[in-house]
Scaffold this motif. Sequence first.
Motif, short mmCIF file in Angstrom:
data_model
loop_
_atom_site.label_atom_id
_atom_site.label_comp_id
_atom_site.label_asym_id
_atom_site.label_seq_id
_atom_site.Cartn_x
_atom_site.Cartn_y
_atom_site.Cartn_z
N GLY A 128 0.73 -1.26 -0.05
CA GLY A 128 0.08 0.01 0.08
C GLY A 128 0.92 1.22 0.03
O GLY A 128 1.97 1.23 -0.47
N TRP A 129 0.22 2.34 0.38
CA TRP A 129 0.96 3.40 0.51
C TRP A 129 1.15 4.25 2.12
O TRP A 129 1.87 5.37 2.10
CB TRP A 129 0.48 4.60 -0.42
N THR A 130 0.63 3.81 3.09
CA THR A 130 0.55 4.01 4.44
C THR A 130 1.31 3.16 5.33
O THR A 130 1.06 3.18 6.40
CB THR A 130 -0.84 4.49 4.82
N TYR A 131 2.10 2.16 4.75
CA TYR A 131 2.91 1.15 5.82
C TYR A 131 3.84 1.96 6.64
O TYR A 131 4.48 3.24 6.30
CB TYR A 131 3.40 0.05 4.88
N PRO A 132 4.22 1.31 7.82
CA PRO A 132 5.16 2.05 8.62
C PRO A 132 6.54 2.11 8.12
O PRO A 132 6.74 1.30 7.13
CB PRO A 132 4.99 1.06 9.85
N ASP A 133 7.28 3.03 8.66
CA ASP A 133 8.87 3.28 8.32
C ASP A 133 9.59 1.99 8.40
O ASP A 133 9.34 1.21 9.52
CB ASP A 133 9.32 4.30 9.03
N MET A 134 10.40 1.65 7.64
CA MET A 134 11.23 0.40 7.62
C MET A 134 10.16 -0.78 7.55
O MET A 134 10.60 -1.93 8.50
CB MET A 134 12.04 0.37 8.83
N ALA A 135 9.39 -0.66 6.77
CA ALA A 135 8.32 -1.98 6.69
C ALA A 135 9.18 -3.22 6.55
O ALA A 135 9.93 -3.13 5.45
CB ALA A 135 7.20 -1.71 5.69
N ASP A 136 8.61 -4.16 7.07
CA ASP A 136 9.62 -5.47 6.75
C ASP A 136 8.37 -6.47 6.13
O ASP A 136 7.32 -5.92 5.71
CB ASP A 136 10.24 -6.23 7.64
N GLU A 137 8.99 -7.62 5.73
CA GLU A 137 8.16 -8.72 4.76
C GLU A 137 7.00 -9.04 5.75
O GLU A 137 6.07 -9.75 5.20
CB GLU A 137 9.07 -9.72 4.39
N SER A 138 6.94 -8.81 6.94
CA SER A 138 5.73 -9.43 7.73
C SER A 138 4.63 -8.47 7.83
O SER A 138 3.73 -8.52 8.39
CB SER A 138 6.32 -9.70 9.13
N CYS A 139 4.79 -7.27 7.01
CA CYS A 139 3.70 -6.14 7.38
C CYS A 139 2.50 -6.50 6.26
O CYS A 139 2.63 -7.51 5.40
CB CYS A 139 4.23 -4.95 6.63
N ASP A 140 1.56 -6.11 6.73
CA ASP A 140 0.25 -6.37 6.02
C ASP A 140 0.42 -5.89 4.65
O ASP A 140 0.79 -5.07 4.26
CB ASP A 140 -1.10 -5.52 6.73
N VAL A 141 -0.46 -6.76 3.81
CA VAL A 141 -0.49 -6.14 2.42
C VAL A 141 -1.92 -5.27 2.36
O VAL A 141 -2.78 -5.43 3.13
CB VAL A 141 -0.70 -7.24 1.30
N VAL A 142 -1.77 -4.46 1.17
CA VAL A 142 -3.13 -3.62 1.16
C VAL A 142 -4.37 -4.38 0.55
O VAL A 142 -4.05 -5.18 -0.28
CB VAL A 142 -2.81 -2.38 0.25
N ILE A 143 -5.53 -3.80 1.08
CA ILE A 143 -6.69 -4.26 0.41
C ILE A 143 -7.67 -3.02 0.31
O ILE A 143 -7.53 -2.12 0.92
CB ILE A 143 -7.33 -5.58 1.47
N GLY A 144 -8.78 -3.56 -0.48
CA GLY A 144 -9.72 -2.30 -0.49
C GLY A 144 -9.94 -2.05 -1.92
O GLY A 144 -9.61 -2.47 -2.89
N ASP A 145 -10.67 -1.02 -2.33
CA ASP A 145 -11.14 -0.50 -3.65
C ASP A 145 -10.19 0.64 -4.35
O ASP A 145 -10.56 0.87 -5.40
CB ASP A 145 -12.67 -0.16 -3.76
N GLN A 146 -9.22 0.83 -3.41
CA GLN A 146 -7.96 1.69 -4.09
C GLN A 146 -6.78 0.87 -4.46
O GLN A 146 -6.60 -0.08 -3.89
CB GLN A 146 -7.98 3.23 -3.06
N TYR A 147 -5.90 1.79 -5.10
CA TYR A 147 -4.74 1.34 -5.12
C TYR A 147 -4.62 -0.17 -5.75
O TYR A 147 -4.09 -1.20 -5.41
CB TYR A 147 -3.97 1.10 -3.79
N ARG A 148 -5.35 -0.26 -6.70
CA ARG A 148 -5.54 -1.53 -7.27
C ARG A 148 -4.27 -2.48 -7.89
O ARG A 148 -4.38 -3.38 -7.67
CB ARG A 148 -6.16 -1.29 -9.02
#
Length: 341
Positions: A128-148
């Motif tokens: 997505g575009w609002t992930y935390p700083d220094m996001a690693d591979e365990s961070c959530d993937v983006v879902i929703g109707d934006q950012y296809r």
Amino acid sequence: MTKASMPVGAGGQTPEVPRSVFITGANGFIGKALLKRYKDLGAQVRGMDLFADPANDVVAGDLTQPQAWAEHARGCDLFINTAAVVSLAAPWKLYREVSVQGVRSCLNVAIAGGAKRFVHISSIAALGWTYPDMADESCDVVIGDQYRYGVAKGASEHVVLASHAAGEIDCTVVRPGDVYGPGSRAWLIEPLKMAKAGALILPNGGKGVFTPVYVDDLLDGIMLAAGLDQGRGHIFHLSSASPTTCKAFFANHWRWAGRSGAPRTLPLHLAAALTRLIWRVNGLLKIKSEVTPDTMYMLARTGDISIAKARRLLGYEPKVSLADGLRRSEDWLRLSGQITP
């Protein structure tokens, strides 16, 4: 000329050169670079893309119609899927057909053809575009109707990792940062066109985080992830050692276009609204353009990504500085006539 060699991994191990490699999207920016690198190492390399390239043993094909190219992939040791919808403006239907159904088709072809490893090129857009700083591979993937584009990338990763979990084939997922260098459509050619037209707009004062990775460094990371046992079943972020801002990166395109200063900026909500209007008008007029709200979201990212896992498990280490990478990119743009002295 320096002889091609495999990158050296953590602990000094070097992946073996695969006997044969099959690459989807073999005419694309990353696919073509991989094809050349593996060929230079002595591997037999074949591929498919929307258009054939007989000189490089690339056949015409479509991910959604694997029967047309599956036989060409038979017998490959390593199957690398770089083919994707490289756009932030495509409809959901196309993303689903290519990023979900098409990726499953690639897995089926690789398994039936006897491949030992399947490497899928995803993107940090999956975060997505609002992930935390220094996001690693365990961070959530983006879902929703934006950012296809990002949602589709996350869905494609699920397909690949499910295959690995089921024991069908050993899989690895690579999430590149913002890949640039000679031939880059996304981060050189298209932004330069927009800068020349005065249409390059950045959200939030250009403060968005840009995570550049020069294409040669990405190739090193992919080859390590594809060739080392430590890569099996993992997702890896591959980017540079440090980020920059969108303003700093795209100021180069503004300069290359013969303009002074830096690209114009708007608050994100205004930039998204403006590009949504432009996107709809372009759709009515059947004009292809990457001026979309999702582009603004991508350029408003607030955090860097961590490459610590790739460093630890693979020994990945980016070597090309941003200054050097931009110099090489500018040289290529001049040589190809896209900018003039």
